[in-house]
Structure formats: structure tokens, C-alpha cells
Design a protein around this motif. Sequence first.
Motif, PDB file in Angstrom:
ATOM      1  N   SER A   1       0.191   1.270  10.997  1.00 33.98           N
ATOM      2  CA  SER A   1      -0.916   0.303  10.938  1.00 33.98           C
ATOM      3  C   SER A   1      -1.213  -0.351  12.280  1.00 33.98           C
TER       4      SER A   1
ATOM      5  N   CYS B   1      -3.419   7.382   9.642  1.00 36.56           N
ATOM      6  CA  CYS B   1      -2.653   6.200   9.227  1.00 36.56           C
ATOM      7  C   CYS B   1      -1.744   6.606   8.077  1.00 36.56           C
TER       8      CYS B   1
ATOM      9  N   ASP C   1       0.620   6.809   4.957  1.00 36.92           N
ATOM     10  CA  ASP C   1       0.806   6.009   3.744  1.00 36.92           C
ATOM     11  C   ASP C   1       2.075   6.404   2.990  1.00 36.92           C
TER      12      ASP C   1
ATOM     13  N   VAL D   1       1.098   1.499   0.585  1.00 34.11           N
ATOM     14  CA  VAL D   1      -0.017   0.715   1.102  1.00 34.11           C
ATOM     15  C   VAL D   1       0.138  -0.696   0.553  1.00 34.11           C
TER      16      VAL D   1
ATOM     17  N   ASN E   1      -1.339  -2.366   6.125  1.00 35.96           N
ATOM     18  CA  ASN E   1      -2.248  -1.223   6.112  1.00 35.96           C
ATOM     19  C   ASN E   1      -3.253  -1.233   4.966  1.00 35.96           C
TER      20      ASN E   1
ATOM     21  N   PHE F   1      -6.884  -0.235   5.710  1.00 40.82           N
ATOM     22  CA  PHE F   1      -7.303   1.157   5.909  1.00 40.82           C
ATOM     23  C   PHE F   1      -7.674   1.871   4.602  1.00 40.82           C
TER      24      PHE F   1
ATOM     25  N   SER G   1      -6.273   7.576   6.024  1.00 40.50           N
ATOM     26  CA  SER G   1      -4.929   7.609   5.435  1.00 40.50           C
ATOM     27  C   SER G   1      -4.468   9.041   5.210  1.00 40.50           C
TER      28      SER G   1
END
Length: 409
Positions: A274, A290, A292, A296, A302, A305, A311
Motif C-alpha cells: 500500500s 497492489c 492483496d 484488504v 489498502n 485501492f 489489486s
Amino acid sequence: MAQPLPPEVPRAKRRMWVLADADSYLKWGVTRALEAQESWDVRLVIVDSAVTPSSEQVSAAVDGRWPEAPEVVSFSDVQRQLVADPPEALLLACRGPLVELVVRVLSQEVARPPVTVCGIPGIWMPPTALGLRLRQGVDVMVVHSQRERRAAAELSQTTGGPSGYALASLGPVLAEPYREPVQTVVFASQALVPVTVEQRQAMVTALVTVARAHPEVAVVIKERGRQGEEQTHRDIRPYPQILEALGGGPENLTVGYGPMRDYLEPGAALVTVSSTAVLEAIASGIPALCLDDFGVSVENINVVFEGSGLSGSFDDLERLDFRWPRDEWVRDNYFHEPAANDWLRALEDAADGSARACRADGQGDRRALHRAARRRTALGSRDVWWRRPATWIAAAIVAGWQIVVGRRP
């Protein structure tokens, strides 16, 4: 015959001080200082504190953008100068405990406090109640997306906070995406996430896997600072140590330092959990991912996002499946039109007004020990006040008396 009008004498610029502490705040403060210097006479200083950056960190944060190296000044000196000759504006590019400490000094010791502006570098979504309370009494808080402004204003209705919110950009205008094959994978590390040692080991293992699966690709663990250097958040589980403990990696897996800008060149791709670096990558036209795999959540910083299209998982990373964000997410999150930036206008409006919001939290000595702890967090070993036993004893007596009479600190 009418006489010609005399030439207009330009009005002298009003003075602004930018007070920074940690490396990320210094980087943010330089950006705001550059935006303000056309209208303001700006002085940039680093407050000697618990997180004073090293010379290498200062160089990376300033990145050649400021004409001279910022001076490092003790808090006591800052306090004396604010009382003796305060500027018209004060930009607090520092962590919450130091913002709170400066606001208290201004409200209690300065006859006409300067206009105060603060902000948090990087992603602050969702905003936190503590972050707002520590910045209570500031005239303008700078946020970096329309979404952040809505969320912060809504939360402050119940928690209190700065008097108003204004918008600034985190980075340059959005660039056209590069479509070149990935030649370098840059992992932007963070001190706070992922949280556990096991998760960090999994992260390093994933990077080792990528490096071995793609020997033609350079894989870089981009660190914020070297071991022993202070950062905004202390990293107690540095990736280089974890990499070494796991036996190292292939030759194309290295550790990097210095400005992130040096790594975001055509052919690069960025991966993170993040980090704000993902926004730098997007602005530079660099694809990003990003992760995950750790969930999340607010704890993983994060949530912002979700819906971005960025993601992905370790499997996506191994396939070098990097992405660009969705247009609708971009507009509401950190890449608004530059014309929407209004923090300088909000600063000018506050400076031209007669009222100053700068005020302490109104709790008197009720939270003496809390404030002492936050002062220690802000200044660390540079805190002379902390070394005075008489002050500590007095604060403890006051707090104990309040508990006895039913007023808990």
C-alpha cells in the motif's frame, strides 16, 4: 497636464516557515514549499526530533529541488524564535505529536499566532480520529484527493479536527502509460505493513521466486532508509535482514536506496502492499500491482485501492501481470485536475482574515501525562523537558489528584 502614475511598488512577501521532522514529511514539505514560494518568503527547517533524517535521507527527500540544505534546529530554538518573531504562516510538515506540541506553544505563548497549515504525506484513507485530534487547532489541513476531503470532513464532525480542509496534488500530472516489456520489478517496502514476520518472509519469498523465474528481469527491494536511520515509522523487521536470514536470493535480486524517482523509468513496474510509491508510479506512467494476499483492511492501509483495478496476488506478480488504474478511480483518488488544488488559496484567505484557529485542546492539565508521552514521541532524546524530574513528578501528582476527584486524565 495629467501626471503619470508612479510605478506600483511590489508588496513584500509575507514569511512562511516550513517545519519538517521525518523523511517522508520533509519530502512533502519541500513540495508544498515550492508551490508557495512564488507568493511567500519560505524558510525550510528540520526540527531535531526522535525521527531526524540522516544526511542521505535528507538528500533523497529534497532530491535537488530546494536551493540549499535545510538547517536542523532544536525545538527549543524554534520555540524561542516563534515567540520572539513569528512568521505570518507556519506549514507543519511533521507528525501529529509535533503538530500538537507546536500548536500548544502558539496558543499559549505567541500573542498573534501565524496561520497554521498541516498535512499527512501519502495515502490517508480512511482518515483516523487520532490523526485529526492531534491536528486540532490548525487553520488548514491539506489532503490529496476529493475522497479524502469528504471522509476527513465527515469524521471531524464527531472527533474534532482542523478548521478546514484544502486540496493539493501528491505528484505530477498523470503521464501516458508506458507499454514496454517489464525489465525491472521494484518492490516499495513499508515499515508498518505487512505486519507479521511470517508475512514479511512470504513477501521476500515471493520476490525471490520472481527473480528466479525471470532471470532477465532485475528485482529491487526499495528501502526507505538504511539500518540505523530513523524514519516516519520505525521498521523493526527490515527486509534486508529477512532476505539474509532466508539465505539470500539470486544475483538479479538486490536492495536499493535513494529517491524512488530514480527507479521509476520506462521498463520498470512497481509492486507494493500500500505504499504511496504506487501513486508515483502511476503518475510516471509505470504499471503497478497492489498485493492483496495479506487481506484488504484498514490495518493494511489498502482499502483505498478497492475498485482501482490495481489489486492482485503473488501469482500475478510471478506472471509479471502489472496494471494501470481505472479512470473513474483515478479522478476521485489522488489524480484530480490541478485546477482543483486550493490549499494556497485557503492559506491566503486565512492569512488575510483576523481570526486564527490555532488553539490547544482545551483540556488544561487533565491530559498532562498523555501530552508528556506524545512530546516524548515527537522529540525523543532531544526532549529536554522530559529530563526534568520535577516536571514529571508534578504531572503525576496532578493526574493522581484528578483520578481521586473523579476526573480521569
